[in-house]
Design a protein around this motif. Sequence first.
Motif, short mmCIF file in Angstrom:
data_model
loop_
_atom_site.label_atom_id
_atom_site.label_comp_id
_atom_site.label_asym_id
_atom_site.label_seq_id
_atom_site.Cartn_x
_atom_site.Cartn_y
_atom_site.Cartn_z
N PRO A 15 8.04 -1.34 -15.32
CA PRO A 15 7.41 -2.09 -16.41
C PRO A 15 7.96 -3.49 -16.66
N ASP A 16 8.87 -4.01 -15.83
CA ASP A 16 9.31 -5.39 -15.98
C ASP A 16 8.10 -6.32 -15.90
N ILE A 17 8.09 -7.38 -16.69
CA ILE A 17 6.99 -8.33 -16.71
C ILE A 17 7.26 -9.44 -15.70
N GLY A 18 6.28 -9.74 -14.86
CA GLY A 18 6.44 -10.85 -13.91
C GLY A 18 5.56 -10.71 -12.70
N VAL A 20 6.19 -11.42 -9.51
CA VAL A 20 6.83 -10.83 -8.34
C VAL A 20 6.78 -9.31 -8.43
N GLY A 21 7.08 -8.78 -9.62
CA GLY A 21 7.04 -7.33 -9.81
C GLY A 21 5.66 -6.75 -9.57
N GLU A 22 4.64 -7.46 -10.04
CA GLU A 22 3.26 -7.01 -9.82
C GLU A 22 2.93 -7.00 -8.34
N SER A 23 3.37 -8.03 -7.62
CA SER A 23 3.10 -8.10 -6.18
C SER A 23 3.80 -6.97 -5.43
N VAL A 24 5.07 -6.73 -5.78
CA VAL A 24 5.82 -5.66 -5.10
C VAL A 24 5.17 -4.30 -5.38
N HIS A 25 4.75 -4.08 -6.60
CA HIS A 25 4.08 -2.82 -6.94
C HIS A 25 2.81 -2.65 -6.12
N ARG A 26 2.04 -3.71 -6.01
CA ARG A 26 0.78 -3.66 -5.25
C ARG A 26 1.05 -3.36 -3.77
N ILE A 27 2.05 -4.01 -3.21
CA ILE A 27 2.37 -3.83 -1.80
C ILE A 27 2.95 -2.44 -1.54
N ALA A 28 3.78 -1.97 -2.47
CA ALA A 28 4.34 -0.63 -2.32
C ALA A 28 3.24 0.42 -2.25
N LYS A 29 2.22 0.29 -3.09
CA LYS A 29 1.11 1.24 -3.07
C LYS A 29 0.33 1.14 -1.77
N MET A 30 0.16 -0.08 -1.27
CA MET A 30 -0.52 -0.26 0.02
C MET A 30 0.23 0.47 1.14
N LEU A 31 1.55 0.34 1.13
CA LEU A 31 2.36 0.97 2.17
C LEU A 31 2.29 2.50 2.09
N ILE A 32 2.32 3.02 0.89
CA ILE A 32 2.21 4.48 0.71
C ILE A 32 0.88 4.97 1.26
N ASP A 33 -0.18 4.24 0.94
CA ASP A 33 -1.51 4.62 1.41
C ASP A 33 -1.62 4.56 2.92
N SER A 34 -0.74 3.78 3.56
CA SER A 34 -0.75 3.64 5.02
C SER A 34 0.26 4.55 5.72
N GLY A 35 0.87 5.45 4.94
CA GLY A 35 1.73 6.45 5.55
C GLY A 35 3.21 6.12 5.61
#
Length: 403
Positions: A15-18, A20-35
Motif C-alpha cells: 500500500p505504499d503510495i507512488g 514506482v510501487g504501482e509499476s512494480v505491482h503491475r509487473i509482478a502480476k504479469m510475471l505471475i500470470d506468465s508462470g
Amino acid sequence: MDKPKICITTLEYPPDIGGVGESVHRIAKMLIDSGYEVHVAVFRSKQRLVSDGSRRRASCTTTFQDGVFIHRIKSAVRENITEIQDFFSDVYFQLKCLHQKYNFDLFHAFFMNETGYVTTLLAKENDVPVINSVRGSDLHKHVFNPKNHAQISWILENSAWVTFVSRDLQKRASVIAPSVKLKSSAFWNSIAPINFEQFPNPPLVNELPGIVIGSSGRFRDKKGIEFLLDACASLDKELDLTLLLIGDFVEKEREYWKQQIKESGIGNRLRITGITSRQEALAYLPHLDIFVIPSLHDGCPNTLLEAMLASRAIIGTRVDAIAEILEHGVNGLLVNPGSTEELTASLRYLATQPELRQKLGAAAKTKVTQQLAPSVEHQNWMNVYQRVLITSESILLGEISLV
C-alpha cells in the motif's frame, strides 16, 4: 519443472503510495500470470531514521500478497543517526539471506540510486543475472551528485540488461556507459482501462468555476508547477478559470511552494485537494477541461496515462515519454519545459476551443488504449526476461564465451 524465481527490489510497493510501487505491482502480476515465482524486496534509506529515539535490530518481514512474496527489509537502528553505509550493509545481508533461502534465478532492481547498487553487487557475486530499470530521477537528478556518478556507471556496466521508460533516458545512460547501447530497451508504462463512471463525485467538485485546469501527483521540484501557477495567474483577467491541483506538495519543499503560490498572484483561483486516494484522484479527472503536465523531467508518468484514459485535452512538455506519447496537435499539445509563455498561449488557445479539446481528448484515449495497453507492456517485459534468462543459462552451460 520448477518456476523461475525472480527477486525484484524496490523503494515502494502497495500500500505504499507512488508510481514506482504501482509499476512494480503491475509487473509482478504479469510475471505471475506468465508462470514465474515472484518475490519483491522493499527497502528505502529514509526508513533508517526514527524520530522517537527507539532502537531496533535489522529485520525482514515476509508476507504473501496476491500471489507475490513481499519482503519488507528494515535496517538496524543502533544509534541516533544510522550512517548510509550501515543501512546498505544491513540491507545487503538481508537480501543475501533471502537468496540463500530461495535461490533466485534473476534479480531486477527498480531505481538505480538506492536499490541498484546493492542488488547488482549481490547478483554479480552469486553469478545471477540482474536487470536494472531506470525510472527517471536516478539519471535526471541523482547523477549530478558526484558521489553517485561512479556508482551509477558501474551499475549500468554490470547489468545483464537495462530498461528505460523513455528514449531520452536511454540516450543519457549510453553516454555514461556506452555498453548500454547493446543491452537495453526503452518502452512505456501501461495502464489498464478505467471506468470513470463508477466513481462518486469528489469533495471539491462544486467549487470549480469556469474553465477547470488541472494537474495531479506528488508535486515537487521536477513537476514544473511554478510555471503552471504563473500561466494561470496571467490569464486571470482574460478567462474565468480554476486551477485544481489533485494531490499535494512534498513536505520538504512546502515552504518553497507556499512562496511560489503567493508570488504567482493566483489567489482564490487555486484549489488543492491534499493527499487523496487513487480512486478520489481519478474521480476528479472527468471534471477537468484541460489537464496539464508541465514537468521539467518525468520518465513515463502514470498521471499522464490516467488523463488520456479520461479523454482529457492535455498540455505536456517536450521531455521524456511525455513528448514521445503526445503528438502535438493530434492527441495533445506540447510546449517546451520551463516556458511560462508557451504554456500560457496553449492554455488560452484550448480554453476557447471546446471542440478541439474534445477532439484531442478522444485521440488521447484511443492512443493509450491501443498502444499503452497492459498486453503491450506484458510482451515487452516477457521479451526482456526470456532473453536475460536464456542468455544466462547459455553462459552457465558454456555455450557463450565471456572472453
